[in-house]
Write a protein that holds these residues in place. Structure first.
Motif, short mmCIF file in Angstrom:
data_model
loop_
_atom_site.label_atom_id
_atom_site.label_comp_id
_atom_site.label_asym_id
_atom_site.label_seq_id
_atom_site.Cartn_x
_atom_site.Cartn_y
_atom_site.Cartn_z
N ILE A 179 -1.03 8.67 -4.64
CA ILE A 179 -1.46 8.24 -3.31
C ILE A 179 -2.98 8.37 -3.16
N GLU A 228 -4.80 12.41 3.06
CA GLU A 228 -5.81 11.38 3.30
C GLU A 228 -7.01 11.96 4.03
N THR A 284 6.28 5.91 9.76
CA THR A 284 5.65 4.82 10.51
C THR A 284 5.17 3.72 9.55
N THR A 298 0.82 -1.21 0.00
CA THR A 298 0.00 0.00 0.00
C THR A 298 0.86 1.26 0.00
N PHE A 299 2.14 1.10 -0.11
CA PHE A 299 3.05 2.26 -0.07
C PHE A 299 3.34 2.73 -1.50
N VAL A 300 3.03 3.95 -1.78
CA VAL A 300 3.27 4.50 -3.12
C VAL A 300 4.69 5.09 -3.16
N GLY A 323 9.65 14.96 8.10
CA GLY A 323 8.50 15.64 8.71
C GLY A 323 7.33 14.71 9.02
N VAL A 324 6.37 15.29 9.67
CA VAL A 324 5.18 14.54 10.09
C VAL A 324 4.36 14.11 8.88
N GLY A 325 3.83 12.90 8.94
CA GLY A 325 2.88 12.45 7.93
C GLY A 325 3.49 12.12 6.59
N ASN A 362 10.52 9.48 -1.30
CA ASN A 362 10.64 8.33 -0.39
C ASN A 362 11.27 7.10 -1.04
N ARG A 408 -0.71 12.49 5.59
CA ARG A 408 -1.82 12.27 6.51
C ARG A 408 -2.94 13.27 6.22
N GLY A 457 5.20 9.14 6.01
CA GLY A 457 5.29 7.70 5.76
C GLY A 457 6.35 6.96 6.55
P1 ADP Z 1 4.92 9.64 9.68
O1 ADP Z 1 5.17 8.46 10.55
O2 ADP Z 1 6.08 10.01 8.83
O3 ADP Z 1 4.38 10.81 10.44
P2 ADP Z 1 2.85 7.94 8.60
O4 ADP Z 1 3.65 6.75 8.27
O5 ADP Z 1 2.03 7.88 9.82
O6 ADP Z 1 3.78 9.25 8.65
O7 ADP Z 1 1.94 8.32 7.34
C1 ADP Z 1 0.79 9.12 7.45
C2 ADP Z 1 -0.30 8.54 6.58
O8 ADP Z 1 0.06 8.66 5.22
C3 ADP Z 1 -0.53 7.06 6.84
O9 ADP Z 1 -1.91 6.79 6.74
C4 ADP Z 1 0.22 6.39 5.70
O10 ADP Z 1 -0.36 5.16 5.34
C5 ADP Z 1 0.09 7.39 4.59
N1 ADP Z 1 1.26 7.37 3.70
C6 ADP Z 1 2.45 7.95 3.93
N2 ADP Z 1 3.29 7.75 2.91
C7 ADP Z 1 2.61 7.00 2.01
C8 ADP Z 1 2.93 6.46 0.73
N3 ADP Z 1 4.12 6.66 0.17
N4 ADP Z 1 1.99 5.73 0.10
C9 ADP Z 1 0.76 5.55 0.66
N5 ADP Z 1 0.39 6.04 1.84
C10 ADP Z 1 1.30 6.75 2.52
#
Ligand code: ADP
Ligand code: MG
Length: 442
Positions: free
Chosen positions: A279, A311, A153, A114-116, A147-149, A121, A308, A151
């Motif tokens: 995404i 989404e 995590t 599910t990771f684009v 930064g936040v959001g 990245n 984030r 990907g």
């Molecule tokens: P971080 O930990 O860097 O703050 P997260 O991993 O929590 O960010 O990502 C935030 C949201 O964005 C999550 O729902 C994640 O699934 C989605 N997301 C982040 N990067 C991607 C990506 N490359 N492809 C698809 N979804 C992504």
């Protein structure tokens, strides 16, 4: 010819690599030219080149020899212009037994599938895959920052899933740095440090998220240092994330900073427009939403830094369409996003209005908001007010600090980051902040 030879190589690698491995390394490469001595292969980054040279090149020589009866050596060149966002094929589904995943506390949605992949990245994704498939060997620890959001995590969980997919017996542990700290403190209070240590040191993969929150926690850092050493000496894989580089984390012990530098640090940068569209498209498909391509581009164009939020915007549009019982269109999306897109931030909003709204909401005085009291029931609202001042107005950090009774701009940054982080963990806090924002929007 070049094309059929490449097809042959691909079919060989399809048999020897995992699906994700194949997509990451082989599908991202392209043959450029062949001579009687060499084949020139174009790859997306220096990181890919390095990986090909170390891990794939000898296979290429072997397969080419099978095919042509000649010794042909590969030469790798790095593609210079940006690569477009590409999807990972959606057909392969992770099939690890649910209990395993539960033990590891991994989110089912955060997989490589599910990771684009996009420019910001791509290297992080590739490195994640390397450690998932060859844990403890090449990059230990693997450190993601950004930064936040963006990907971080998600990638961490993906590593865990992939490792369990390849080795269902593997022990995977994912924790936030706060959980690690809490577990440690509890273990002292309940005199169960032995148990704590077995839990953290008896794993094949330890994922610790957001280690910037180790700042200021001396005892926890000490314990983590020992955990790290034990795992590292056992060649167990460690993956860490933070919003910044280790040496930029205040009060992080030097010995931790230097250990974190033993492996590989990769940053994740905000996605470009194309990646953001990809995404959104993926997410819309997953939710079976019918959204015209124009509208996807529109949404992706409005929210440009945080996935984030991207989404979140889609969810908002979806909810709005449901309430209005209309199909999703660009004008509907514009209406739905009116209150959150930057250009329509209430530009006239002042810091004082935010302070007033927050103090009203929490039933405390304005003087408490701008004052120095350290009680939690006041500190949190004060931090929320600082957070909102930064989010909703264009005032500089020092200016915001000044408006809060002459505080330093680092206090504002700290407050902002604290709230920004807690918002993802604490539902009550998120609701409060949303409520206040809504009041301010009126
Ligand atoms: P971080 O930990 O860097 O703050 P997260 O991993 O929590 O960010 O990502 C935030 C949201 O964005 C999550 O729902 C994640 O699934 C989605 N997301 C982040 N990067 C991607 C990506 N490359 N492809 C698809 N979804 C992504
Ligand atoms: Mg995160």
């Amino acid at each position: 010819d070049l094309e059929s030879l490449w097809q042959y190589l691909k079919s060989k690698f399809q048999q020897t690599l995992t699906k994700v491995g194949f997509d990451t390394w082989i599908e991202s490469a392209a043959p450029i030219r062949i001579t009687d001595k060499n084949i020139i292969i174009e790859v997306p980054s220096s990181f890919h080149k390095d990986y090909w040279e170390k891990n794939i090149a000898t296979k290429v020589v072997e397969y080419l020899y099978e095919y042509t009866g000649q010794e042909i050596l590969p030469i790798f060149v790095i593609k210079n212009e940006e690569t477009s966002a590409n999807h990972i094929n959606e057909t392969e589904k992770i099939t690890v037994e649910p209990t395993k995943r539960k033990d590891a506390l991994l989110n089912d949605k955060y997989t490589f599938d599910t990771f684009v992949i996009g420019k910001g990245n791509q290297m992080a994704h590739a490195a994640a895959l390397v450690v998932a498939e060859d844990p403890g060997m090449l990059y230990n620890p693997l450190f993601f920052y950004g930064g936040v959001g963006l990907g971080k995590t998600h990638l961490m969980h993906a590593i865990g899933h992939q490792m369990l997919l390849l080795n269902p017996e593997a022990k995977v542990k994912y924790v936030s740095s706060e959980t690690f700290a809490n577990d440690f403190i509890n273990s002292i209070q309940t005199k169960s440090q032995e148990k704590f240590r077995t839990e953290y040191r008896n794993v094949d993969l330890l994922l610790v998220d957001d280690i910037q929150f180790f700042a200021d926690k001396e005892g926890t850092q000490e314990e983590f240092f020992h955990t790290f050493n034990a795992l590292y000496d056992d060649r167990k894989q460690i993956v860490l994330t933070s919003d910044r580089l280790p040496n930029e984390i205040p009060k992080l012990q030097e010995r931790l900073v230097s250990r974190f530098a033993w492996g590989l640090s990769v940053d994740i940068t905000p996605p470009d427009l194309e990646t953001r569209i990809a995404i959104l498209r993926r997410k819309a498909n997953a939710e079976r939403l019918e959204i015209p391509p124009d509208t996807l581009s529109y949404i992706a164009g409005q929210i440009d830094s945080n996935i984030r939020e991207l989404e979140g915007a889609l969810v908002r549009v979806q909810a709005y369409a449901a309430i209005e019982s209309k199909d999703i269109s660009t004008s509907l999306a514009a209406d739905a996003l009116k209150s959150i897109i930057p250009s329509s931030k209430p530009s006239t909003l002042s810091i004082q209005e935010i302070q007033k709204a927050v103090s009203d909401y929490f039933n405390i005085t304005l003087a408490d908001i701008t004052g120095k009291k350290r009680i939690k029931s006041i500190v949190v609202p004060r931090q929320i007010a600082m957070y909102l001042s930064r989010e909703l107005t264009s005032n500089s950090l020092p200016k915001i600090g000044a408006e809060f009774g002459g505080k330093d701009h680092t206090t504002v940054i700290h407050a902002y980051e604290k709230i920004d982080h807690q918002l993802h963990l604490d539902d009550d806090l998120r609701r409060s902040v949303e409520d206040i924002k809504e009041k301010l929007a009126r």
